[in-house]
Write a protein that holds these residues in place. Structure first.
Motif, PDB file in Angstrom:
ATOM      1  N   THR A  96       0.828  -1.210   0.000  1.00 41.14           N
ATOM      2  CA  THR A  96       0.000   0.000   0.000  1.00 41.14           C
ATOM      3  C   THR A  96       0.867   1.268   0.000  1.00 41.14           C
ATOM      4  OG1 THR A  96      -0.200  -0.158   2.426  1.00 41.14           O
ATOM      5  CG2 THR A  96      -1.987  -1.088   1.096  1.00 41.14           C
ATOM      6  N   LEU A 119       0.793   4.249  -2.788  1.00 42.49           N
ATOM      7  CA  LEU A 119       0.656   5.668  -2.446  1.00 42.49           C
ATOM      8  C   LEU A 119       1.688   6.541  -3.157  1.00 42.49           C
ATOM      9  CD1 LEU A 119      -0.157   5.338   1.350  1.00 42.49           C
ATOM     10  CD2 LEU A 119      -1.489   6.651  -0.296  1.00 42.49           C
ATOM     11  N   PRO A 167      -4.786   4.509   0.333  1.00 46.63           N
ATOM     12  CA  PRO A 167      -4.323   4.450  -1.064  1.00 46.63           C
ATOM     13  C   PRO A 167      -5.442   4.658  -2.074  1.00 46.63           C
ATOM     14  CG  PRO A 167      -3.313   2.690   0.202  1.00 46.63           C
ATOM     15  CD  PRO A 167      -4.360   3.310   1.085  1.00 46.63           C
TER      16      PRO A 167
END
Length: 211
Positions: free
Chosen positions: A13, A17, A95
């Motif tokens: 994640t 991002l 995210p």
């Protein structure tokens, strides 16, 4: 809780991002020096940021928020009460929000016709529905759920309050999806007010009844 799985989800994640940073660097020469980063419900921009902050700053802020969420959950004294599946889904929320927001910002900056208010409502609606789908299953903890004195001191109060909140989040999410067409500010404010204040009042009433 499988710590290895949790850490792997956190790594993945975190990388997701950073995708907006890569996209922003690729589009760097096409992006204006000042970019609209905040919009009213009528799709009019009312906040701007520099290109540098938009491409690097916003994703890094979102990454910091992600790590705060992760650490708060990882070091929760009652983390054994939170299922691994729920934590992994929660870790995907930031995210998902970041990608949607950043792609909308880039699209507007490049001149594409996109209604940020509609995108925001759809995103919030789906997030609320997802949260509501899990909220009634969460056991007492200090990270996820309706965490107020009365719910933390009573298992029955926690369960009843979070079950009510689960329904409110799902219904509120559906209303947000419908409001993505109307973009009515008062509908949005009323839904958020109900989701925030009704569970607190309900929990207090249960407490007064000795629950």
């Amino acid at each position: 809780m499988n710590k290895k799985e949790l850490k792997n989800t956190m790594v993945i994640t975190s990388l997701v991002l950073l995708i907006p940073v890569i996209v922003g660097v690729i589009l760097w020469s096409q992006l204006p020096e000042t970019i609209a980063t905040h919009f009213e419900l009528n799709n009019q921009a009312n906040g701007w940021s520099s290109k540098t902050f938009t491409v690097f700053g916003i994703p890094l802020v979102m990454l910091a928020i992600q790590w705060v969420c992760f650490l708060a959950t990882f070091f929760d004294p009652k983390k054994k009460n939170i299922s691994l599946k729920l934590i992994k889904n929660i870790l995907w929320l930031v995210p998902l929000i970041s990608l949607s927001v950043m792609l909308s910002i880039y699209s507007k900056a490049l001149g594409f016709s996109i209604n940020v208010g509609t995108v925001s409502h759809l995103l919030v609606g789906f997030v609320f529905i997802m949260i509501g789908n899990y909220l009634h299953k969460v056991k007492q903890n200090y990270t996820i759920g309706i965490k107020i004195p009365w719910t933390l001191n009573s298992k029955e109060n926690w369960n009843k309050t979070n079950r009510l909140s689960a329904w409110l989040f799902v219904i509120g999410g559906l209303v947000f999806l419908l409001n993505s067409y109307f973009l009515n500010y008062w509908i949005m404010a009323i839904v958020i007010g109900i989701i925030v204040f009704v569970p607190v009042g309900y929990s207090f009433l249960l407490f007064k009844k000795g629950i």
